[in-house]
Design a protein around this motif. Structure first.
Motif, PDB file in Angstrom:
ATOM      1  N   TRP A  96      19.400   0.776 -65.482  1.00  0.00           N
ATOM      2  CA  TRP A  96      19.164   0.954 -63.860  1.00  0.00           C
ATOM      3  C   TRP A  96      18.054   0.218 -63.633  1.00  0.00           C
ATOM      4  N   GLU A  97      16.932   0.203 -64.046  1.00  0.00           N
ATOM      5  CA  GLU A  97      15.665  -0.275 -63.801  1.00  0.00           C
ATOM      6  C   GLU A  97      15.426  -1.726 -64.089  1.00  0.00           C
ATOM      7  N   HIS A  98      16.404  -2.463 -64.945  1.00  0.00           N
ATOM      8  CA  HIS A  98      16.570  -4.016 -65.140  1.00  0.00           C
ATOM      9  C   HIS A  98      17.560  -4.483 -64.671  1.00  0.00           C
ATOM     10  N   GLY A  99      18.421  -3.840 -63.784  1.00  0.00           N
ATOM     11  CA  GLY A  99      19.475  -4.426 -63.272  1.00  0.00           C
ATOM     12  C   GLY A  99      20.615  -4.613 -63.743  1.00  0.00           C
ATOM     13  N   LYS A 100      20.596  -3.954 -65.193  1.00  0.00           N
ATOM     14  CA  LYS A 100      21.960  -4.119 -65.927  1.00  0.00           C
ATOM     15  C   LYS A 100      23.066  -3.184 -65.475  1.00  0.00           C
ATOM     16  N   SER A 101      22.842  -2.203 -64.557  1.00  0.00           N
ATOM     17  CA  SER A 101      23.798  -1.504 -64.190  1.00  0.00           C
ATOM     18  C   SER A 101      23.124  -0.497 -62.816  1.00  0.00           C
ATOM     19  N   ARG A 102      23.869   0.065 -62.043  1.00  0.00           N
ATOM     20  CA  ARG A 102      23.376   1.066 -61.198  1.00  0.00           C
ATOM     21  C   ARG A 102      23.953   2.593 -61.138  1.00  0.00           C
ATOM     22  N   PRO A 103      23.145   3.526 -60.838  1.00  0.00           N
ATOM     23  CA  PRO A 103      23.776   4.687 -60.990  1.00  0.00           C
ATOM     24  C   PRO A 103      24.917   5.035 -59.955  1.00  0.00           C
ATOM     25  N   ALA A 104      25.820   5.808 -60.662  1.00  0.00           N
ATOM     26  CA  ALA A 104      26.923   6.349 -59.742  1.00  0.00           C
ATOM     27  C   ALA A 104      26.452   6.968 -58.557  1.00  0.00           C
ATOM     28  N   ASP A 105      27.228   6.812 -57.395  1.00  0.00           N
ATOM     29  CA  ASP A 105      26.852   7.541 -55.700  1.00  0.00           C
ATOM     30  C   ASP A 105      26.451   8.964 -56.161  1.00  0.00           C
ATOM     31  N   ARG A 106      27.124   9.772 -57.079  1.00  0.00           N
ATOM     32  CA  ARG A 106      27.031  11.078 -57.192  1.00  0.00           C
ATOM     33  C   ARG A 106      25.440  11.274 -57.532  1.00  0.00           C
ATOM     34  N   ARG A 107      25.119  10.331 -58.496  1.00  0.00           N
ATOM     35  CA  ARG A 107      23.733  10.767 -59.126  1.00  0.00           C
ATOM     36  C   ARG A 107      22.551  10.545 -58.323  1.00  0.00           C
ATOM     37  N   LEU A 108      22.861   9.675 -57.085  1.00  0.00           N
ATOM     38  CA  LEU A 108      21.588   9.282 -56.100  1.00  0.00           C
ATOM     39  C   LEU A 108      20.943  10.181 -55.554  1.00  0.00           C
ATOM     40  N   SER A 109      21.394  11.204 -55.326  1.00  0.00           N
ATOM     41  CA  SER A 109      20.717  12.555 -54.583  1.00  0.00           C
ATOM     42  C   SER A 109      19.578  12.987 -55.710  1.00  0.00           C
ATOM     43  N   ALA A 110      20.379  13.397 -56.766  1.00  0.00           N
ATOM     44  CA  ALA A 110      19.693  13.871 -58.083  1.00  0.00           C
ATOM     45  C   ALA A 110      18.439  12.931 -58.122  1.00  0.00           C
ATOM     46  N   LEU A 111      18.511  11.707 -58.398  1.00  0.00           N
ATOM     47  CA  LEU A 111      17.694  10.680 -58.698  1.00  0.00           C
ATOM     48  C   LEU A 111      16.608  10.541 -57.680  1.00  0.00           C
ATOM     49  N   ALA A 112      17.078  10.548 -56.475  1.00  0.00           N
ATOM     50  CA  ALA A 112      15.946  10.512 -55.286  1.00  0.00           C
ATOM     51  C   ALA A 112      15.097  11.870 -55.384  1.00  0.00           C
ATOM     52  N   GLU A 113      15.698  12.937 -55.592  1.00  0.00           N
ATOM     53  CA  GLU A 113      14.999  14.277 -55.537  1.00  0.00           C
ATOM     54  C   GLU A 113      13.996  14.312 -56.644  1.00  0.00           C
ATOM     55  N   ALA A 114      14.611  13.642 -58.121  1.00  0.00           N
ATOM     56  CA  ALA A 114      13.511  13.561 -59.170  1.00  0.00           C
ATOM     57  C   ALA A 114      12.209  12.752 -58.685  1.00  0.00           C
ATOM     58  N   LEU A 115      12.416  11.744 -57.894  1.00  0.00           N
ATOM     59  CA  LEU A 115      11.331  10.824 -57.359  1.00  0.00           C
ATOM     60  C   LEU A 115      10.552  11.320 -56.404  1.00  0.00           C
ATOM     61  N   GLY A 116      11.046  12.203 -55.593  1.00  0.00           N
ATOM     62  CA  GLY A 116      10.458  12.684 -54.326  1.00  0.00           C
ATOM     63  C   GLY A 116      10.570  11.943 -53.324  1.00  0.00           C
ATOM     64  N   VAL A 117      11.947  11.316 -53.173  1.00  0.00           N
ATOM     65  CA  VAL A 117      12.019  10.603 -52.035  1.00  0.00           C
ATOM     66  C   VAL A 117      13.591  10.766 -51.532  1.00  0.00           C
ATOM     67  N   THR A 118      13.794  10.204 -50.294  1.00  0.00           N
ATOM     68  CA  THR A 118      15.374  10.406 -49.873  1.00  0.00           C
ATOM     69  C   THR A 118      16.008   9.429 -50.302  1.00  0.00           C
ATOM     70  N   PRO A 119      17.512   9.829 -50.533  1.00  0.00           N
ATOM     71  CA  PRO A 119      18.254   8.761 -50.980  1.00  0.00           C
ATOM     72  C   PRO A 119      18.223   7.208 -50.440  1.00  0.00           C
ATOM     73  N   GLY A 120      17.837   7.230 -48.994  1.00  0.00           N
ATOM     74  CA  GLY A 120      17.556   5.944 -48.482  1.00  0.00           C
ATOM     75  C   GLY A 120      16.318   5.349 -49.045  1.00  0.00           C
ATOM     76  N   GLY A 121      15.458   6.011 -49.628  1.00  0.00           N
ATOM     77  CA  GLY A 121      14.163   5.492 -50.041  1.00  0.00           C
ATOM     78  C   GLY A 121      14.294   4.704 -51.362  1.00  0.00           C
ATOM     79  N   LEU A 122      15.510   5.024 -52.116  1.00  0.00           N
ATOM     80  CA  LEU A 122      15.631   4.169 -53.401  1.00  0.00           C
ATOM     81  C   LEU A 122      16.067   2.996 -52.995  1.00  0.00           C
TER      82      LEU A 122
END
Length: 213
Positions: free
Chosen positions: A152-178
């Motif tokens: 994900w970090e190196h642009g090889k792939s992107r997380p599925a939409d269903r994971r974006l909320s959990a990813l944003a929560e882990a990083l302390g931002v809103t999904p839009g902040g990603l």
């Protein structure tokens, strides 16, 4: 800034300490052992650099960096999150040396730092590092593998939409902040202002940028 570099053994670099490596910027190459070992410099500042390499390094590892203007500069790995390594120079670079090294990267056909907005992977990597989280921390929170987060970090792939909320929560931002800011956003001007201020030794607030359309 992203550009190629290569580690060379110190004998090839005419250095006496045969246990040390020299990192040459703006070239690609192979380690002395013959293994493919391209090094990518992702960021270069007056105090250090962020590199990516398949070679195994540890925190505390030391090497020499061959820079234009200043020649040999010693550096130490201060954090390791393979394949990414944060390195600090023993002595900060002067403005002229930093500019010359950055031009070496631009000459290889890559954009200068802060001239483009972050993409998704770059923002994810920055947010993770700012919060002191490892790839494994994010992987465990989301129930995925460490290589998946790296991709994900190196642009090889992107997380599925269903994971974006959990990813944003882990990083302390809103999904839009990603998501990266649109082209032409204030982030581009802010980054350019910081670079100009550093080059001339003034506060960013004293730099004024005028755009004629």
């Amino acid at each position: 800034m992203t550009f190629e570099a290569a580690f060379e053994d110190v004998e090839a670099a005419d250095r006496r300490d045969a246990s040390r490596r020299a990192l040459r910027l703006g070239v690609s190459g192979r380690f002395a052992q013959g293994n493919a070992a391209a090094v990518t410099v992702h960021n270069l500042s007056a105090t250090g650099l962020l590199i990516q390499t398949d070679e195994s390094l540890e925190a505390g590892s030391r090497f020499a960096v061959e820079l234009p203007e200043t020649g040999i500069t010693e550096a130490t790995v201060i954090w390791a999150d393979a394949p990414m390594y944060g390195c600090r120079f023993d002595q900060p670079l002067g403005a002229a040396a930093l500019a010359a090294a950055q031009l070496r990267g631009e000459a290889s056909g890559t954009p200068a730092p802060d001239t483009l907005p972050e993409d998704f992977g770059q923002r994810l990597h920055r947010l993770r590092r700012e919060r002191g989280l490892s790839l494994a921390d994010i992987a465990n929170r989301l129930g995925v593998s460490k290589p998946t987060v790296w991709a994900w970090e190196h642009g090889k792939s992107r997380p599925a939409d269903r994971r974006l909320s959990a990813l944003a929560e882990a990083l302390g931002v809103t999904p839009g902040g990603l998501e990266p800011s649109p082209s032409g956003s204030p982030e581009i001007l802010d980054g350019s202002r910081r670079r100009i201020a550093e080059a001339y030794g003034v506060e960013p607030s004293r730099v004024r940028i005028m755009i004629e359309l």
